[in-house]
Design a protein around this motif. Structure first.
Motif, PDB file in Angstrom:
ATOM      1  N   SER A  46       0.819  -1.212   0.000  1.00 42.94           N
ATOM      2  CA  SER A  46       0.000   0.000   0.000  1.00 42.94           C
ATOM      3  C   SER A  46       0.855   1.265   0.000  1.00 42.94           C
ATOM      4  CB  SER A  46      -0.916   0.002   1.221  1.00 42.94           C
ATOM      5  OG  SER A  46      -0.142  -0.028   2.405  1.00 42.94           O
ATOM      6  N   ASP A  47       2.126   1.137   0.351  1.00 42.14           N
ATOM      7  CA  ASP A  47       3.000   2.307   0.469  1.00 42.14           C
ATOM      8  C   ASP A  47       4.009   2.418  -0.680  1.00 42.14           C
ATOM      9  OD1 ASP A  47       4.389   0.037   1.256  1.00 42.14           O
ATOM     10  OD2 ASP A  47       5.416   1.002   2.921  1.00 42.14           O
ATOM     11  N   LYS A  48       3.711   1.796  -1.805  1.00 42.11           N
ATOM     12  CA  LYS A  48       4.671   1.780  -2.910  1.00 42.11           C
ATOM     13  C   LYS A  48       4.790   3.142  -3.595  1.00 42.11           C
ATOM     14  CE  LYS A  48       1.281  -0.298  -5.971  1.00 42.11           C
ATOM     15  NZ  LYS A  48       0.873  -1.543  -6.571  1.00 42.11           N
ATOM     16  N   VAL A  49       5.949   3.360  -4.191  1.00 38.63           N
ATOM     17  CA  VAL A  49       6.254   4.576  -4.936  1.00 38.63           C
ATOM     18  C   VAL A  49       6.587   4.153  -6.358  1.00 38.63           C
ATOM     19  CG1 VAL A  49       7.865   6.505  -5.134  1.00 38.63           C
ATOM     20  CG2 VAL A  49       7.200   5.678  -2.869  1.00 38.63           C
ATOM     21  N   VAL A  50       5.968   4.778  -7.346  1.00 37.33           N
ATOM     22  CA  VAL A  50       6.249   4.441  -8.738  1.00 37.33           C
ATOM     23  C   VAL A  50       7.206   5.494  -9.289  1.00 37.33           C
ATOM     24  CG1 VAL A  50       5.294   4.069 -11.039  1.00 37.33           C
ATOM     25  CG2 VAL A  50       3.997   3.375  -9.013  1.00 37.33           C
ATOM     26  N   TYR A  51       8.342   5.024  -9.788  1.00 38.12           N
ATOM     27  CA  TYR A  51       9.350   5.907 -10.348  1.00 38.12           C
ATOM     28  C   TYR A  51       9.721   5.376 -11.715  1.00 38.12           C
ATOM     29  CZ  TYR A  51      13.668   8.556 -10.797  1.00 38.12           C
ATOM     30  OH  TYR A  51      14.664   9.391 -11.241  1.00 38.12           O
ATOM     31  N   GLU A  52       9.349   6.109 -12.754  1.00 33.54           N
ATOM     32  CA  GLU A  52       9.606   5.696 -14.134  1.00 33.54           C
ATOM     33  C   GLU A  52       9.159   4.264 -14.391  1.00 33.54           C
ATOM     34  OE1 GLU A  52      13.419   6.725 -15.677  1.00 33.54           O
ATOM     35  OE2 GLU A  52      13.283   8.766 -14.945  1.00 33.54           O
ATOM     36  N   MET A  53       7.920   3.966 -14.001  1.00 33.78           N
ATOM     37  CA  MET A  53       7.256   2.686 -14.255  1.00 33.78           C
ATOM     38  C   MET A  53       7.801   1.514 -13.441  1.00 33.78           C
ATOM     39  SD  MET A  53       5.031   3.945 -16.129  1.00 33.78           S
ATOM     40  CE  MET A  53       4.091   2.462 -16.427  1.00 33.78           C
ATOM     41  N   VAL A  54       8.643   1.778 -12.458  1.00 33.31           N
ATOM     42  CA  VAL A  54       9.110   0.727 -11.563  1.00 33.31           C
ATOM     43  C   VAL A  54       8.546   1.031 -10.176  1.00 33.31           C
ATOM     44  CG1 VAL A  54      11.106  -0.404 -10.531  1.00 33.31           C
ATOM     45  CG2 VAL A  54      11.226   0.404 -12.894  1.00 33.31           C
ATOM     46  N   GLU A  55       7.972   0.016  -9.546  1.00 29.30           N
ATOM     47  CA  GLU A  55       7.389   0.196  -8.221  1.00 29.30           C
ATOM     48  C   GLU A  55       8.429  -0.087  -7.144  1.00 29.30           C
ATOM     49  OE1 GLU A  55       4.126  -2.533  -8.477  1.00 29.30           O
ATOM     50  OE2 GLU A  55       2.822  -1.045  -9.392  1.00 29.30           O
ATOM     51  N   PHE A  56       8.627   0.891  -6.273  1.00 31.57           N
ATOM     52  CA  PHE A  56       9.565   0.755  -5.161  1.00 31.57           C
ATOM     53  C   PHE A  56       8.805   0.886  -3.842  1.00 31.57           C
ATOM     54  CE2 PHE A  56      12.196   2.498  -8.588  1.00 31.57           C
ATOM     55  CZ  PHE A  56      13.231   1.581  -8.593  1.00 31.57           C
ATOM     56  N   ILE A  57       9.350   0.274  -2.822  1.00 33.42           N
ATOM     57  CA  ILE A  57       8.776   0.337  -1.491  1.00 33.42           C
ATOM     58  C   ILE A  57       9.741   1.129  -0.607  1.00 33.42           C
ATOM     59  CG2 ILE A  57       7.927  -1.010   0.465  1.00 33.42           C
ATOM     60  CD1 ILE A  57       6.457  -1.473  -2.213  1.00 33.42           C
ATOM     61  N   PRO A  58       9.253   2.150   0.115  1.00 33.75           N
ATOM     62  CA  PRO A  58      10.140   2.887   1.012  1.00 33.75           C
ATOM     63  C   PRO A  58      10.535   2.021   2.206  1.00 33.75           C
ATOM     64  CG  PRO A  58       7.902   3.766   1.130  1.00 33.75           C
ATOM     65  CD  PRO A  58       7.904   2.697   0.087  1.00 33.75           C
ATOM     66  N   ARG A  59      11.795   2.069   2.548  1.00 40.99           N
ATOM     67  CA  ARG A  59      12.320   1.332   3.690  1.00 40.99           C
ATOM     68  C   ARG A  59      13.375   2.195   4.381  1.00 40.99           C
ATOM     69  NH1 ARG A  59       8.350  -1.105   3.514  1.00 40.99           N
ATOM     70  NH2 ARG A  59       8.035  -3.285   2.999  1.00 40.99           N
ATOM     71  N   ILE A  60      13.808   1.727   5.537  1.00 40.99           N
ATOM     72  CA  ILE A  60      14.868   2.366   6.311  1.00 40.99           C
ATOM     73  C   ILE A  60      16.052   1.408   6.341  1.00 40.99           C
ATOM     74  CG2 ILE A  60      15.564   3.128   8.624  1.00 40.99           C
ATOM     75  CD1 ILE A  60      13.581   5.039   7.312  1.00 40.99           C
ATOM     76  N   GLN A  61      17.246   1.949   6.161  1.00 44.22           N
ATOM     77  CA  GLN A  61      18.458   1.145   6.302  1.00 44.22           C
ATOM     78  C   GLN A  61      19.218   1.632   7.527  1.00 44.22           C
ATOM     79  OE1 GLN A  61      20.858  -0.184   2.897  1.00 44.22           O
ATOM     80  NE2 GLN A  61      22.519   0.981   3.814  1.00 44.22           N
ATOM     81  N   LEU A  62      19.489   0.717   8.428  1.00 43.57           N
ATOM     82  CA  LEU A  62      20.290   0.994   9.615  1.00 43.57           C
ATOM     83  C   LEU A  62      21.663   0.392   9.397  1.00 43.57           C
ATOM     84  CD1 LEU A  62      17.770  -0.179  12.364  1.00 43.57           C
ATOM     85  CD2 LEU A  62      18.123   2.142  11.565  1.00 43.57           C
ATOM     86  N   GLU A  63      22.698   1.123   9.800  1.00 41.12           N
ATOM     87  CA  GLU A  63      24.056   0.602   9.714  1.00 41.12           C
ATOM     88  C   GLU A  63      24.751   0.857  11.040  1.00 41.12           C
ATOM     89  OE1 GLU A  63      26.067   1.434   5.752  1.00 41.12           O
ATOM     90  OE2 GLU A  63      24.403   2.873   5.742  1.00 41.12           O
ATOM     91  N   VAL A  64      25.438  -0.156  11.527  1.00 41.09           N
ATOM     92  CA  VAL A  64      26.178  -0.028  12.773  1.00 41.09           C
ATOM     93  C   VAL A  64      27.411  -0.929  12.692  1.00 41.09           C
ATOM     94  CG1 VAL A  64      24.768  -1.781  13.919  1.00 41.09           C
ATOM     95  CG2 VAL A  64      26.025  -0.146  15.298  1.00 41.09           C
ATOM     96  N   VAL A  65      28.527  -0.431  13.227  1.00 38.44           N
ATOM     97  CA  VAL A  65      29.758  -1.221  13.300  1.00 38.44           C
ATOM     98  C   VAL A  65      30.035  -1.487  14.771  1.00 38.44           C
ATOM     99  CG1 VAL A  65      32.238  -1.274  12.815  1.00 38.44           C
ATOM    100  CG2 VAL A  65      30.657  -0.252  11.163  1.00 38.44           C
ATOM    101  N   VAL A  66      30.206  -2.770  15.101  1.00 34.13           N
ATOM    102  CA  VAL A  66      30.381  -3.167  16.503  1.00 34.13           C
ATOM    103  C   VAL A  66      31.472  -4.216  16.634  1.00 34.13           C
ATOM    104  CG1 VAL A  66      27.984  -2.672  17.138  1.00 34.13           C
ATOM    105  CG2 VAL A  66      28.593  -4.955  16.343  1.00 34.13           C
TER     106      VAL A  66
END
Length: 113
Positions: A46-66
């Motif tokens: 339901s939250d997809k984004v269409v960009y130049e005829m390709v459907e993308f889903i918004p997400r969050i990327q977390l990065e951590v170094v431990v």
């Protein structure tokens, strides 16, 4: 040292980051807003984004170094608090970090985190 990258739902960011902040010794987390698609190509999202005829889903990327002793705890927190049980919950990737350099001080190795 290990880098943990997690791709999660935006609605789970607050839950995950609040719990990550409770981990003693966690150096910090980088958060990025991203878009992409998985195996289902976002057809029913339901939250997809269409960009130049390709459907993308918004997400969050977390990065951590431990340090390696924190990897299991960080991954467990992300798994527990990002989980909804639905398709598209995300992924967690763990990679080895060969070198770290702190730009401001030129410090190298684990102390640079």
């Amino acid at each position: 040292m290990k880098e943990i990258k997690a791709i999660i739902r935006p609605s789970k960011l607050l839950d995950v980051t609040e719990e990550l902040q409770k981990i003693d010794g966690l150096p910090g987390v980088t958060v990025s807003e991203i878009k992409g698609f998985g195996k289902s190509r976002g057809k029913n999202a339901s939250d997809k984004v269409v960009y130049e005829m390709v459907e993308f889903i918004p997400r969050i990327q977390l990065e951590v170094v431990v340090n390696e002793d924190l990897v299991a705890e960080v991954v467990d927190v992300i798994q527990k608090y990002a989980h909804t049980g639905n398709t598209g919950d995300g992924k967690v990737f763990v990679s080895t970090v060969d070198e770290i350099v702190k730009i401001r001080t030129n410090e190298r190795g684990p102390g640079a985190v």
